[in-house]
Design an enzyme around this catalytic site. Structure first.
Site, PDB file in Angstrom:
ATOM      1  N   TYR A  63       0.873  -1.173   0.000  1.00 15.46           N
ATOM      2  CA  TYR A  63       0.000   0.000   0.000  1.00 15.46           C
ATOM      3  C   TYR A  63       0.913   1.226   0.000  1.00 15.46           C
ATOM      4  O   TYR A  63       1.595   1.513   0.983  1.00 15.46           O
ATOM      5  CB  TYR A  63      -0.920   0.030   1.225  1.00 15.46           C
ATOM      6  N   PHE A 213     -13.296  -5.226   1.641  1.00  7.39           N
ATOM      7  CA  PHE A 213     -14.413  -4.470   1.057  1.00  7.39           C
ATOM      8  C   PHE A 213     -15.713  -4.687   1.858  1.00  7.39           C
ATOM      9  O   PHE A 213     -16.778  -4.917   1.266  1.00  7.39           O
ATOM     10  CB  PHE A 213     -14.648  -4.840  -0.416  1.00  7.39           C
ATOM     11  N   PRO A 214     -15.663  -4.605   3.196  1.00 13.31           N
ATOM     12  CA  PRO A 214     -16.895  -4.816   3.987  1.00 13.31           C
ATOM     13  C   PRO A 214     -17.957  -3.759   3.682  1.00 13.31           C
ATOM     14  O   PRO A 214     -19.149  -4.002   3.886  1.00 13.31           O
ATOM     15  CB  PRO A 214     -16.415  -4.709   5.438  1.00 13.31           C
ATOM     16  N   LEU A 215     -17.507  -2.589   3.197  1.00  9.48           N
ATOM     17  CA  LEU A 215     -18.456  -1.514   2.842  1.00  9.48           C
ATOM     18  C   LEU A 215     -18.601  -1.393   1.337  1.00  9.48           C
ATOM     19  O   LEU A 215     -19.160  -0.414   0.842  1.00  9.48           O
ATOM     20  CB  LEU A 215     -17.959  -0.180   3.427  1.00  9.48           C
ATOM     21  N   GLY A 216     -18.043  -2.340   0.605  1.00 11.95           N
ATOM     22  CA  GLY A 216     -18.114  -2.294  -0.855  1.00 11.95           C
ATOM     23  C   GLY A 216     -16.825  -1.829  -1.502  1.00 11.95           C
ATOM     24  O   GLY A 216     -16.716  -1.824  -2.713  1.00 11.95           O
ATOM     25  N   GLY A 217     -15.853  -1.394  -0.704  1.00 12.15           N
ATOM     26  CA  GLY A 217     -14.550  -0.999  -1.243  1.00 12.15           C
ATOM     27  C   GLY A 217     -14.629   0.219  -2.136  1.00 12.15           C
ATOM     28  O   GLY A 217     -15.199   1.249  -1.759  1.00 12.15           O
ATOM     29  N   PHE A 218     -14.087   0.092  -3.356  1.00 12.63           N
ATOM     30  CA  PHE A 218     -14.022   1.245  -4.266  1.00 12.63           C
ATOM     31  C   PHE A 218     -15.405   1.607  -4.826  1.00 12.63           C
ATOM     32  O   PHE A 218     -15.589   2.672  -5.389  1.00 12.63           O
ATOM     33  CB  PHE A 218     -13.032   0.973  -5.405  1.00 12.63           C
ATOM     34  N   PRO A 220     -18.741   1.834  -3.014  1.00  9.94           N
ATOM     35  CA  PRO A 220     -19.471   1.683  -1.747  1.00  9.94           C
ATOM     36  C   PRO A 220     -20.868   1.090  -1.943  1.00  9.94           C
ATOM     37  O   PRO A 220     -21.539   1.354  -2.944  1.00  9.94           O
ATOM     38  CB  PRO A 220     -19.537   3.109  -1.213  1.00  9.94           C
ATOM     39  N   LEU A 221     -21.282   0.243  -0.984  1.00  6.37           N
ATOM     40  CA  LEU A 221     -22.577  -0.447  -1.059  1.00  6.37           C
ATOM     41  C   LEU A 221     -23.696   0.554  -1.244  1.00  6.37           C
ATOM     42  O   LEU A 221     -23.744   1.580  -0.562  1.00  6.37           O
ATOM     43  CB  LEU A 221     -22.821  -1.203   0.258  1.00  6.37           C
TER      44      LEU A 221
HETATM   45  N1  LIG Z   1      -6.747  -8.925   0.934  1.00  3.57           N
HETATM   46  C1  LIG Z   1      -7.030  -8.093  -0.036  1.00  3.57           C
HETATM   47  O1  LIG Z   1      -6.844  -8.395  -1.209  1.00  3.57           O
HETATM   48  C2  LIG Z   1      -7.596  -6.751   0.271  1.00  3.57           C
HETATM   49  C3  LIG Z   1      -8.168  -5.986  -0.765  1.00  3.57           C
HETATM   50  C4  LIG Z   1      -8.707  -4.754  -0.436  1.00  3.57           C
HETATM   51  C5  LIG Z   1      -8.678  -4.289   0.868  1.00  3.57           C
HETATM   52  N2  LIG Z   1      -8.099  -5.054   1.844  1.00  3.57           N
HETATM   53  C6  LIG Z   1      -8.106  -4.604   3.251  1.00  3.57           C
HETATM   54  O2  LIG Z   1      -9.452  -4.450   3.653  1.00  3.57           O
HETATM   55  C7  LIG Z   1      -9.644  -3.152   4.232  1.00  3.57           C
HETATM   56  C8  LIG Z   1     -11.066  -2.694   3.977  1.00  3.57           C
HETATM   57  O3  LIG Z   1     -11.289  -2.537   2.601  1.00  3.57           O
HETATM   58  P1  LIG Z   1     -11.384  -1.119   1.885  1.00  3.57           P
HETATM   59  O4  LIG Z   1     -10.849  -0.069   2.790  1.00  3.57           O
HETATM   60  O5  LIG Z   1     -10.772  -1.262   0.554  1.00  3.57           O
HETATM   61  O6  LIG Z   1     -12.932  -0.971   1.627  1.00  3.57           O
HETATM   62  P2  LIG Z   1     -14.210  -0.718   2.568  1.00  3.57           P
HETATM   63  O7  LIG Z   1     -13.830  -0.789   4.003  1.00  3.57           O
HETATM   64  O8  LIG Z   1     -15.282  -1.604   2.077  1.00  3.57           O
HETATM   65  O9  LIG Z   1     -14.623   0.754   2.144  1.00  3.57           O
HETATM   66  C9  LIG Z   1     -13.752   1.822   2.194  1.00  3.57           C
HETATM   67  C10 LIG Z   1     -14.404   2.959   1.417  1.00  3.57           C
HETATM   68  O10 LIG Z   1     -15.593   3.356   2.090  1.00  3.57           O
HETATM   69  C11 LIG Z   1     -15.489   4.719   2.499  1.00  3.57           C
HETATM   70  N3  LIG Z   1     -16.055   4.783   3.858  1.00  3.57           N
HETATM   71  C12 LIG Z   1     -15.552   4.229   4.978  1.00  3.57           C
HETATM   72  N4  LIG Z   1     -16.367   4.472   6.023  1.00  3.57           N
HETATM   73  C13 LIG Z   1     -17.395   5.200   5.547  1.00  3.57           C
HETATM   74  C14 LIG Z   1     -18.535   5.762   6.132  1.00  3.57           C
HETATM   75  N5  LIG Z   1     -18.787   5.613   7.437  1.00  3.57           N
HETATM   76  N6  LIG Z   1     -19.401   6.461   5.347  1.00  3.57           N
HETATM   77  C15 LIG Z   1     -19.166   6.610   4.031  1.00  3.57           C
HETATM   78  N7  LIG Z   1     -18.086   6.098   3.407  1.00  3.57           N
HETATM   79  C16 LIG Z   1     -17.201   5.402   4.157  1.00  3.57           C
HETATM   80  C17 LIG Z   1     -14.048   5.066   2.459  1.00  3.57           C
HETATM   81  O11 LIG Z   1     -13.872   6.428   2.116  1.00  3.57           O
HETATM   82  P3  LIG Z   1     -13.313   7.506   3.184  1.00  3.57           P
HETATM   83  O12 LIG Z   1     -11.838   7.303   3.239  1.00  3.57           O
HETATM   84  O13 LIG Z   1     -13.715   8.802   2.586  1.00  3.57           O
HETATM   85  O14 LIG Z   1     -13.980   7.222   4.483  1.00  3.57           O
HETATM   86  C18 LIG Z   1     -13.534   4.169   1.328  1.00  3.57           C
HETATM   87  O15 LIG Z   1     -13.766   4.764   0.077  1.00  3.57           O
HETATM   88  C19 LIG Z   1      -8.568  -2.306   3.549  1.00  3.57           C
HETATM   89  O16 LIG Z   1      -8.328  -1.115   4.272  1.00  3.57           O
HETATM   90  C20 LIG Z   1      -7.417  -3.266   3.488  1.00  3.57           C
HETATM   91  O17 LIG Z   1      -6.706  -3.261   4.715  1.00  3.57           O
HETATM   92  C21 LIG Z   1      -7.580  -6.272   1.561  1.00  3.57           C
END
Ligand SMILES: NC(=O)c1ccc[n+]([C@@H]2O[C@H](COP(=O)([O-])OP(=O)(O)OC[C@H]3O[C@@H](n4cnc5c(N)ncnc54)[C@H](OP(=O)(O)O)[C@@H]3O)[C@@H](O)[C@H]2O)c1
Length: 290
Positions: A63, A213-218, A220-221
């Site tokens: 990252y 991607f618990p919130l849908g990742g790139f 968002p859900l």
């Molecule tokens: N193993 C793998 O291949 C893999 C792949 C992807 C990710 N990951 C890990 O999984 C973690 C979680 O995934 P992710 O961060 O990609 O996706 P996510 O948690 O599903 O969603 C993050 C996105 O949601 C937004 N968000 C977060 N909280 C919010 C809220 N309360 N209201 C509105 N928008 C919100 C964030 O934007 P803001 O910054 O503006 O809040 C960001 O754009 C990563 O941080 C990483 O450590 C692992």
């Protein structure tokens, strides 16, 4: 009891962690490449997470690359004894920001040393072997060579525990025959439930499942059912999505990612949200409609 304590706990390697943790990927620059726009804001998010009781942080040295781990070190070292930092190896970044597989024994060893140096650690607590056989998601194929190489790094004392990421149930089965697997990290959320069977199987084995991607990742859900439920409960859709995951299975550990202290607080407050049986069955309809 603090808010986040209400999420419950689960064993991850040698530690018991709270089920609501934090994913640090969003702290790097746009497209997870380069430095963040606001370094102080990124540091503030990490410090707020730990001050709120988070003791499970997910990261990777790819990252940035290196940026997220360096931020974690600057914000949080010396680390609290109960903090579990989970990292992942198996990829590298091209000079254009592309994500490239990096699986040879030499590349995996280099990745472990990069994580150790940038996090400022002598041993990595949990390392996920991130598989990239498919373009869109997990794809079948033996992981024996890669996992054997990581197990060798564990034998050398550089890694305490091993997890797998972006894997199929067959690869989890193969992996468990090669090394002790303490967690599996795959894409899973209210709308993407391909791993329902795997989650239940891992729960029976006492292995953590950490959805990325618990919130849908790139992307968002977005769902009218999710929004309706959230409005009725006086919560936000993201809080409902996280509360649903906490209800889904006791072995699910959450690592929602955010670059904002406001969103972090909102996400951690999801631990307070209780979902009735009726609401849970209503939310089950989101995946069916997806
Ligand atoms: N193993 C793998 O291949 C893999 C792949 C992807 C990710 N990951 C890990 O999984 C973690 C979680 O995934 P992710 O961060 O990609 O996706 P996510 O948690 O599903 O969603 C993050 C996105 O949601 C937004 N968000 C977060 N909280 C919010 C809220 N309360 N209201 C509105 N928008 C919100 C964030 O934007 P803001 O910054 O503006 O809040 C960001 O754009 C990563 O941080 C990483 O450590 C692992």
């Amino acid at each position: 009891m603090s808010t986040i304590q209400k999420s419950g706990t689960f064993t991850l390697g040698s530690h018991t962690v709270k089920r609501l943790g934090y994913g640090a990927m969003q702290l790097a620059g746009p497209h997870v490449f380069g430095p963040p726009k606001d370094r102080d804001a990124a540091i503030a998010v990490l410090r707020e997470a730990v001050a709120s009781g988070v003791n499970h942080i997910d990261t990777s040295d790819y990252y940035g690359p290196h940026v997220t781990n360096q931020l974690i070190r600057e914000a949080l070292a010396p680390y609290a004894d109960d903090l579990v930092i989970v990292t992942k190896i198996g990829a590298r970044r091209g000079s254009d920001g592309s994500w490239l597989p990096a699986y040879s024994a030499k590349e995996l060893e280099q990745a472990v040393h990069d994580n150790l140096r940038n996090l400022g650690l002598e041993v990595l607590d949990v390392v996920n072997l991130r598989i990239m056989f498919g373009v869109m998601g997990p794809a079948e194929g033996s992981i024996e060579a890669q996992l054997t190489a990581l197990a060798e790094l564990q034998r050398k004392g550089l890694v305490r525990h091993i997890g797998l990421s972006n894997v199929t149930p067959a690869q989890v089965k193969e992996g468990r025959g090669i090394a002790e697997i303490v967690c599996v990290q795959n894409m899973y959320n209210l709308a993407h439930r391909h791993d329902d069977g795997l989650i239940d199987e891992l729960a029976r084995a006492g292995i953590a499942y950490t959805p990325f991607f618990p919130l849908g990742g790139f992307s968002p859900l977005q769902s009218s059912t999710l929004s309706d439920v959230a409005t009725r409960l006086g919560a936000t859709p993201m809080q409902v999505a996280l509360a649903w995951l906490l209800e889904r299975s006791p072995n699910i550990l959450l690592i929602p990612g955010t670059s904002s202290v406001g969103h972090l607080r909102e996400n951690l407050a999801a631990a307070e949200l209780e979902l009735s049986v009726d609401v849970l069955s209503e939310l089950d309809g989101v995946a069916k409609a997806a």
